[in-house]
Design a protein around this motif. Sequence first.
Motif, PDB file in Angstrom:
ATOM      1  N   VAL A  89       0.759  -1.250   0.103  1.00 28.78           N
ATOM      2  CA  VAL A  89       0.001   0.010   0.011  1.00 28.78           C
ATOM      3  C   VAL A  89       0.819   1.233   0.041  1.00 28.78           C
ATOM      4  O   VAL A  89       0.644   2.255  -0.749  1.00 28.78           O
ATOM      5  N   ALA A  90       2.006   1.142   0.913  1.00 33.69           N
ATOM      6  CA  ALA A  90       2.956   2.278   0.789  1.00 33.69           C
ATOM      7  C   ALA A  90       3.469   2.831  -0.499  1.00 33.69           C
ATOM      8  O   ALA A  90       3.567   3.622  -1.151  1.00 33.69           O
ATOM      9  N   TYR A  91       3.906   1.543  -1.470  1.00 31.90           N
ATOM     10  CA  TYR A  91       4.410   1.662  -2.633  1.00 31.90           C
ATOM     11  C   TYR A  91       3.385   2.179  -3.744  1.00 31.90           C
ATOM     12  O   TYR A  91       3.571   3.050  -4.310  1.00 31.90           O
ATOM     13  N   PHE A  92       2.024   2.025  -3.337  1.00 33.05           N
ATOM     14  CA  PHE A  92       1.152   2.366  -4.212  1.00 33.05           C
ATOM     15  C   PHE A  92       0.924   3.868  -4.348  1.00 33.05           C
ATOM     16  O   PHE A  92       0.514   4.545  -5.120  1.00 33.05           O
ATOM     17  N   HIS A  93       0.881   4.488  -2.918  1.00 30.65           N
ATOM     18  CA  HIS A  93       0.706   5.876  -2.767  1.00 30.65           C
ATOM     19  C   HIS A  93       1.912   6.673  -3.093  1.00 30.65           C
ATOM     20  O   HIS A  93       1.734   7.923  -3.248  1.00 30.65           O
ATOM     21  N   TRP A  94       3.046   6.049  -3.444  1.00 37.69           N
ATOM     22  CA  TRP A  94       4.259   6.665  -3.779  1.00 37.69           C
ATOM     23  C   TRP A  94       4.849   6.416  -5.059  1.00 37.69           C
ATOM     24  O   TRP A  94       5.929   6.714  -5.575  1.00 37.69           O
ATOM     25  N   GLY A  95       4.057   5.500  -5.814  1.00 35.30           N
ATOM     26  CA  GLY A  95       4.482   4.893  -7.200  1.00 35.30           C
ATOM     27  C   GLY A  95       4.200   5.628  -8.304  1.00 35.30           C
ATOM     28  O   GLY A  95       4.046   6.767  -8.373  1.00 35.30           O
ATOM     29  N   ILE A  96       3.921   4.793  -9.291  1.00 33.46           N
ATOM     30  CA  ILE A  96       3.452   5.224 -10.662  1.00 33.46           C
ATOM     31  C   ILE A  96       2.190   6.266 -10.720  1.00 33.46           C
ATOM     32  O   ILE A  96       2.414   7.031 -11.516  1.00 33.46           O
ATOM     33  N   HIS A  97       1.339   5.954 -10.049  1.00 26.94           N
ATOM     34  CA  HIS A  97      -0.079   6.660 -10.047  1.00 26.94           C
ATOM     35  C   HIS A  97       0.322   8.135  -9.801  1.00 26.94           C
ATOM     36  O   HIS A  97      -0.023   9.116 -10.493  1.00 26.94           O
ATOM     37  N   GLY A  98       0.968   8.534  -8.787  1.00 25.63           N
ATOM     38  CA  GLY A  98       1.204   9.766  -8.560  1.00 25.63           C
ATOM     39  C   GLY A  98       2.131  10.585  -9.332  1.00 25.63           C
ATOM     40  O   GLY A  98       1.963  11.627  -9.888  1.00 25.63           O
ATOM     41  N   TRP A  99       3.289   9.665  -9.939  1.00 22.03           N
ATOM     42  CA  TRP A  99       4.290  10.221 -10.683  1.00 22.03           C
ATOM     43  C   TRP A  99       3.689  10.592 -12.202  1.00 22.03           C
ATOM     44  O   TRP A  99       3.985  11.273 -13.029  1.00 22.03           O
TER      45      TRP A  99
ATOM     46  N   GLY B 268       7.253  -7.134  -5.714  1.00 18.41           N
ATOM     47  CA  GLY B 268       6.547  -8.058  -6.610  1.00 18.41           C
ATOM     48  C   GLY B 268       5.063  -7.929  -6.295  1.00 18.41           C
ATOM     49  O   GLY B 268       4.199  -7.920  -7.349  1.00 18.41           O
ATOM     50  N   GLU B 269       4.689  -8.035  -5.168  1.00 17.57           N
ATOM     51  CA  GLU B 269       3.411  -7.708  -4.812  1.00 17.57           C
ATOM     52  C   GLU B 269       2.695  -6.548  -5.154  1.00 17.57           C
ATOM     53  O   GLU B 269       1.362  -6.512  -5.693  1.00 17.57           O
ATOM     54  N   TYR B 270       3.429  -5.700  -5.117  1.00 17.51           N
ATOM     55  CA  TYR B 270       2.701  -4.385  -5.524  1.00 17.51           C
ATOM     56  C   TYR B 270       2.282  -4.207  -7.033  1.00 17.51           C
ATOM     57  O   TYR B 270       1.638  -3.795  -7.401  1.00 17.51           O
ATOM     58  N   LEU B 271       3.515  -4.874  -7.988  1.00 13.28           N
ATOM     59  CA  LEU B 271       3.455  -4.803  -9.352  1.00 13.28           C
ATOM     60  C   LEU B 271       2.255  -5.752  -9.812  1.00 13.28           C
ATOM     61  O   LEU B 271       1.722  -5.418 -10.578  1.00 13.28           O
ATOM     62  N   TRP B 272       2.256  -6.553  -9.045  1.00 13.02           N
ATOM     63  CA  TRP B 272       0.988  -7.803  -9.293  1.00 13.02           C
ATOM     64  C   TRP B 272      -0.283  -7.106  -9.250  1.00 13.02           C
ATOM     65  O   TRP B 272      -1.123  -7.413  -9.864  1.00 13.02           O
ATOM     66  N   ARG B 273      -0.390  -6.310  -7.955  1.00 13.92           N
ATOM     67  CA  ARG B 273      -1.887  -5.795  -7.733  1.00 13.92           C
ATOM     68  C   ARG B 273      -2.113  -4.287  -8.011  1.00 13.92           C
ATOM     69  O   ARG B 273      -3.155  -3.948  -7.657  1.00 13.92           O
ATOM     70  N   VAL B 274      -1.037  -3.400  -8.803  1.00 20.16           N
ATOM     71  CA  VAL B 274      -1.347  -2.244  -9.078  1.00 20.16           C
ATOM     72  C   VAL B 274      -2.300  -1.734  -9.828  1.00 20.16           C
ATOM     73  O   VAL B 274      -3.002  -0.724  -9.390  1.00 20.16           O
ATOM     74  N   VAL B 275      -2.806  -2.618 -10.321  1.00 17.61           N
ATOM     75  CA  VAL B 275      -4.107  -2.073 -11.684  1.00 17.61           C
ATOM     76  C   VAL B 275      -5.311  -2.070 -10.680  1.00 17.61           C
ATOM     77  O   VAL B 275      -6.068  -1.160 -10.505  1.00 17.61           O
ATOM     78  N   PRO B 276      -5.511  -3.233 -10.101  1.00 10.05           N
ATOM     79  CA  PRO B 276      -6.934  -3.477  -9.278  1.00 10.05           C
ATOM     80  C   PRO B 276      -6.856  -2.404  -8.019  1.00 10.05           C
ATOM     81  O   PRO B 276      -7.997  -1.707  -7.662  1.00 10.05           O
ATOM     82  N   MET B 277      -5.636  -2.084  -7.689  1.00 11.65           N
ATOM     83  CA  MET B 277      -5.595  -1.113  -6.478  1.00 11.65           C
ATOM     84  C   MET B 277      -5.824   0.305  -6.960  1.00 11.65           C
ATOM     85  O   MET B 277      -6.600   1.163  -6.317  1.00 11.65           O
ATOM     86  N   GLY B 278      -5.362   0.642  -8.249  1.00 16.86           N
ATOM     87  CA  GLY B 278      -5.735   2.164  -8.815  1.00 16.86           C
ATOM     88  C   GLY B 278      -7.015   2.139  -9.022  1.00 16.86           C
ATOM     89  O   GLY B 278      -7.505   3.275  -9.021  1.00 16.86           O
ATOM     90  N   LEU B 279      -7.932   1.148  -9.264  1.00 16.56           N
ATOM     91  CA  LEU B 279      -9.298   1.338  -9.840  1.00 16.56           C
ATOM     92  C   LEU B 279     -10.274   0.960  -8.524  1.00 16.56           C
ATOM     93  O   LEU B 279     -11.450   1.451  -8.778  1.00 16.56           O
TER      94      LEU B 279
END
Length: 508
Positions: free
Chosen positions: A138-148, A290-301
């Motif tokens: 979750v921390a990666y999600f908030h600081w990852g590709i979506h924000g940038w 690896g867990e972040y990259l696998w789940r990043v799309v459903p987390m974003g939506l």
Amino acid sequence: MALAAKGLVLVFVLATVWDVDAAGAVFDRVRAWIEGTLDWFYVLAVCASVFTCLFLVCSRFGRIRLGDEASSPEFRTSSWLAMLFSAGVGIGLLFFSIAEPIFYFDNSHAAGYPNNPGADLAGAVLLDERRAVHAMRVAYFHWGIHGWAVYVVVGLCLAYFGFRKKLPLTPRSALYPLIGERIYGPIGDLVDLLAVFGGVFGIATSLGLGASQMATGLDVLLGVDPGLVTQVALIAAISLAATLSAVSGVSRGIRILSEWNIGLSVLLLGCFLFLGPFTWLVEFLATSLGEYLWRVVPMGLWIADDPGHAAWQNAWTIFYWGWWISWAPFVGTFIARISRGRTLREFILGVMVVPTGLALLWIGVFGGNAIHLELNAPGGVGTAGIIELVRGANYEAALYATIDRMSDISWLAWAMSAVATLLLATWFITSSDSGTLVITTLLSMGDPHPPRRFRIVWGLGVGVVAAVLLLADGLQALQTAAMAAALPVGVVLLFMIAGLLRSLARDP
């Protein structure tokens, strides 16, 4: 337009100072309305930015150069990346890199809602390594590709229309394919004014967070009272230093400080990496990334519908998306200003991959150390004291508590705390000075060298806004200001995407 911008900010400051308690109540109501009504809009704006970036980097448009075909980059790649990282992340990453993963790792519901809905739904409810991986995801999600991606879209629009189409280096130019010459009228003025408004409060939010954590650092190092007086004094002192840096320009003060930031960051990151459980950290980083990259799309939506999950999403994800969006005019203009001569593909990959990768590495190492300390605490899991600080919303102290528990050598812990505090100061300055330069550029119709008097007025003015927000309601007011400022900026962002795609389709 400059007078209108000053007037808006002045009205806000005076109204808040006139009745601090009433202002705090207003901030609470505004935030509750945004969270209850417009959470879907923030998710839409961020996801639209991600999909735009992915489309452009894979398309034939990636070869287009931001400027004349014969132009070359103004800054060498290492300096360019250093300025990108310092301007785009800065204080916030150091503030949340430990507190946020620890919050998601906790399972106490101390905030009144689940600490980590994703982990709970997956059955990872115990304080163990499985829940730790969910926390880092979750921390990666908030600081990852979506924000940038938000930064990329705004910066790309400004650089493309400014350097290739020879329009002003301001957000209004991205609307030229949609409204033509009317960008030079009231509509264009309003768009730039909203960008300035969002930038001021986005930067002020970061400055407020940085001042509160620096005050905690001075308390650890020198025993200084970390209260509001100290925080306001820090804002005043560093805003003055940042104004002097902004007056000196990008090629001198801002570039040098950004490179200095990278050196200090590498030093502190190295201490956390090699003084901590190195082998465990490497394995933990690989698993959690690896867990972040696998789940990043459903987390974003994902948009929460359960009341408890919605409360968590509003407090964290929606706040983050609002913060990234409110910062976008500032960071976008700055990275556009330093990116003349690069191709669209180079720009997108450079801004999304390198700073994002460094941010995720930073969070993994810092947050991983804190989680490892809690997993292996002598008194049992969760008794190292870091979780207790975060449960009490004492986020500023989590960094220094982790440093204190990492080494039994008192002078080494003190030295690491000193480096962290110094890094906060330099990041504070680079965020403020580059923000000042951007605001004055917008108010000068894209002039890359705005008048020095503008830089002085707005450099000090942003510091005043940050101080007022701290006096009004502390962290809550800072977060509300960022979210509220992001609403109109998010609307402009969607129009900018439409204008960019339309213009690219016609580019010979």
